[in-house]
Enzyme design. Structure first.
Site, PDB file in Angstrom:
ATOM      1  N   GLU A   1      -6.897   4.649   7.852  1.00 35.07           N
ATOM      2  CA  GLU A   1      -6.608   6.066   7.334  1.00 35.07           C
ATOM      3  C   GLU A   1      -7.969   6.611   6.881  1.00 35.07           C
ATOM      4  OE1 GLU A   1      -2.823   5.442   5.692  1.00 35.07           O
ATOM      5  OE2 GLU A   1      -2.137   4.981   7.480  1.00 35.07           O
TER       6      GLU A   1
ATOM      7  N   HIS B   1      -9.383   0.931   4.915  1.00 32.61           N
ATOM      8  CA  HIS B   1      -7.947   1.316   5.614  1.00 32.61           C
ATOM      9  C   HIS B   1      -8.344   2.285   6.753  1.00 32.61           C
ATOM     10  CE1 HIS B   1      -4.141   2.532   6.174  1.00 32.61           C
ATOM     11  NE2 HIS B   1      -3.598   1.503   5.569  1.00 32.61           N
TER      12      HIS B   1
ATOM     13  N   GLU C   1      -5.680  -4.976  10.573  1.00 32.12           N
ATOM     14  CA  GLU C   1      -4.528  -4.205  10.783  1.00 32.12           C
ATOM     15  C   GLU C   1      -4.963  -3.140  12.221  1.00 32.12           C
ATOM     16  OE1 GLU C   1      -2.493  -2.792   6.576  1.00 32.12           O
ATOM     17  OE2 GLU C   1      -4.272  -1.510   7.221  1.00 32.12           O
TER      18      GLU C   1
ATOM     19  N   SER D   1       3.195  -2.215  10.367  1.00 31.63           N
ATOM     20  CA  SER D   1       4.802  -2.132  10.510  1.00 31.63           C
ATOM     21  C   SER D   1       5.286  -3.455  10.195  1.00 31.63           C
ATOM     22  CB  SER D   1       5.111  -1.670  12.028  1.00 31.63           C
ATOM     23  OG  SER D   1       4.262  -0.227  12.150  1.00 31.63           O
TER      24      SER D   1
ATOM     25  N   ASN E   1       0.951  -0.886  -0.239  1.00 33.08           N
ATOM     26  CA  ASN E   1      -0.054   0.040  -0.031  1.00 33.08           C
ATOM     27  C   ASN E   1       0.927   1.329   0.073  1.00 33.08           C
ATOM     28  OD1 ASN E   1      -1.723   2.002   0.485  1.00 33.08           O
ATOM     29  ND2 ASN E   1      -2.405   1.454   2.724  1.00 33.08           N
ATOM     30  N   TRP E   2       1.048   1.829  -1.134  1.00 32.36           N
ATOM     31  CA  TRP E   2       1.916   3.006  -1.118  1.00 32.36           C
ATOM     32  C   TRP E   2       1.579   4.343  -0.637  1.00 32.36           C
ATOM     33  CZ3 TRP E   2       4.899   2.834  -6.530  1.00 32.36           C
ATOM     34  CH2 TRP E   2       5.660   1.488  -6.825  1.00 32.36           C
ATOM     35  N   LYS E   3       0.074   4.137  -0.207  1.00 34.00           N
ATOM     36  CA  LYS E   3      -0.431   5.461   0.268  1.00 34.00           C
ATOM     37  C   LYS E   3      -0.423   6.647  -0.734  1.00 34.00           C
ATOM     38  CE  LYS E   3       0.179   3.406   4.652  1.00 34.00           C
ATOM     39  NZ  LYS E   3       0.271   3.661   6.122  1.00 34.00           N
TER      40      LYS E   3
ATOM     41  N   GLY F   1       2.813  -1.269   4.217  1.00 33.09           N
ATOM     42  CA  GLY F   1       2.897   0.355   3.799  1.00 33.09           C
ATOM     43  C   GLY F   1       4.264   0.852   3.778  1.00 33.09           C
ATOM     44  N   GLY F   2       5.031   1.472   4.566  1.00 32.81           N
ATOM     45  CA  GLY F   2       5.981   1.807   4.636  1.00 32.81           C
ATOM     46  C   GLY F   2       7.241   1.005   4.099  1.00 32.81           C
TER      47      GLY F   2
ATOM     48  N   GLY G   1       2.048   2.429  10.730  1.00 31.04           N
ATOM     49  CA  GLY G   1       3.043   3.315  10.521  1.00 31.04           C
ATOM     50  C   GLY G   1       3.716   3.644  11.750  1.00 31.04           C
TER      51      GLY G   1
HETATM   52  C1  PEP Z   1      -0.797   0.014   5.924  1.00 28.40           C
HETATM   53  O1  PEP Z   1      -0.920   1.313   5.704  1.00 28.40           O
HETATM   54  O2  PEP Z   1      -1.732  -0.706   5.210  1.00 28.40           O
HETATM   55  C2  PEP Z   1       0.130  -0.444   6.754  1.00 28.40           C
HETATM   56  C3  PEP Z   1       0.323  -1.663   7.346  1.00 28.40           C
HETATM   57  O3  PEP Z   1       1.340   0.623   6.861  1.00 28.40           O
HETATM   58  P1  PEP Z   1       2.649   0.297   7.963  1.00 28.40           P
HETATM   59  O4  PEP Z   1       3.253  -1.037   7.085  1.00 28.40           O
HETATM   60  O5  PEP Z   1       3.548   1.518   7.093  1.00 28.40           O
HETATM   61  O6  PEP Z   1       2.479   0.268   9.131  1.00 28.40           O
END
Ligand code: PEP
Length: 253
Positions: free
Chosen positions: A99, A97, A169, A215, A9-11, A236-237, A175
């Site tokens: 966010e 999600h 999640e 994470s 997920n590049w956001k 994500g990251g 994040g």
């Molecule tokens: C996400 O946004 O779905 C996610 C898991 O982010 P991160 O890996 O950065 O926690």
């Protein structure tokens, strides 16, 4: 046997050229050797999806969007429809999600409409669920996640579930660098399977893929992905660097 998925997920990261470069690096380093064992999915910003169509043509890497509107089309300024994603070759779409729940006030009810629309248009939803830290501290995480699963899957029949992926999640892990322990994640994945068994049956509960997100990175992926009810990761990251993402894919094998 549930085939593992590693989805990025590049956001709201990467311009078109940056996205193209990262996709190209991924494609080159992956060398198309993952398809049999792990499904690799990339969900870049909408503008970069045509780059995914180009870069991943002829490879096993699939791609998707990070959201859709729940209507077919019309006067919804700034929105993207399921058909638009489908027309540019998307297979998946991330829905619900945290966010989007937090910053755009998406409710389970709205997310349910989006899941219905995605399936109707031939997209596979990656439905995100997860509790906040406050809810976990109150000891209501299982109740919250069961409610999210139940409400977001309202009116989705058993056949529809063949195309739904769930991502657990925990909001406190996204994040933040704080990962759920493999045991904490496994426990919640088992709870989600119980919810699916109540809503559908044991067969569907047993074959639905449930990803962990929060994470996950190249260091902790192996342990998390080694749990028997964790069928992959939503990343994500760590999806923004080809080498970290590929290490996670390797860990899923
Ligand atoms: C996400 O946004 O779905 C996610 C898991 O982010 P991160 O890996 O950065 O926690």
């Amino acid at each position: 046997m549930r085939k593992k998925i590693v989805a990025g997920n590049w956001k709201m990261n990467k311009t078109f050229d940056e996205a193209k470069a990262l996709m190209n690096e991924l494609k080159t380093k992956l060398n198309n050797d993952t398809s049999e064992i792990v499904e690799v999915v990339v969900c870049p910003p909408f503008l970069c999806i045509p780059a995914a169509k180009d870069e991943f043509a002829g490879t096993s890497v699939r791609y998707g969007g990070q959201n859709i509107h729940f209507k077919d089309d019309g006067a919804f300024t700034g929105e993207i429809s399921a058909s638009m994603l489908k027309a540019v070759g998307c297979e998946y779409v991330i829905l619900g999600h945290s966010e989007r729940r937090q910053y755009f006030h998406e409710t389970n009810h709205l997310i349910n409409f989006k899941v219905i629309k995605a399936l109707e248009k031939g997209l596979k939803p990656i439905l995100c669920v997860g509790e906040t830290l406050e809810q976990r501290e109150q000891g209501i995480e299982k109740k919250i996640v069961d409610e999210q699963v139940t409400l977001c899957l309202k009116d989705i029949n058993a056949a529809g579930m063949d195309n739904v992926v769930i991502a657990y999640e925990p909001v406190w892990a996204i994040g933040t660098g704080k990962t759920a322990t493999p045991q904490q994640a496994e426990e919640m994945h088992i709870e989600i399977r119980k919810s699916l068994e109540n809503l559908y049956n044991a067969t569907i509960a047993g074959r639905t893929r449930i990803l962990y997100g929060g994470s996950m990175n190249d260091k902790n992926a192996k342990e998390l992905l080694g749990m028997s009810n964790i069928d992959g990761g939503l990343i994500g990251g760590a999806a923004l660097k080809a080498d970290s993402f590929i290490t996670i894919i390797e860990a899923a094998k």
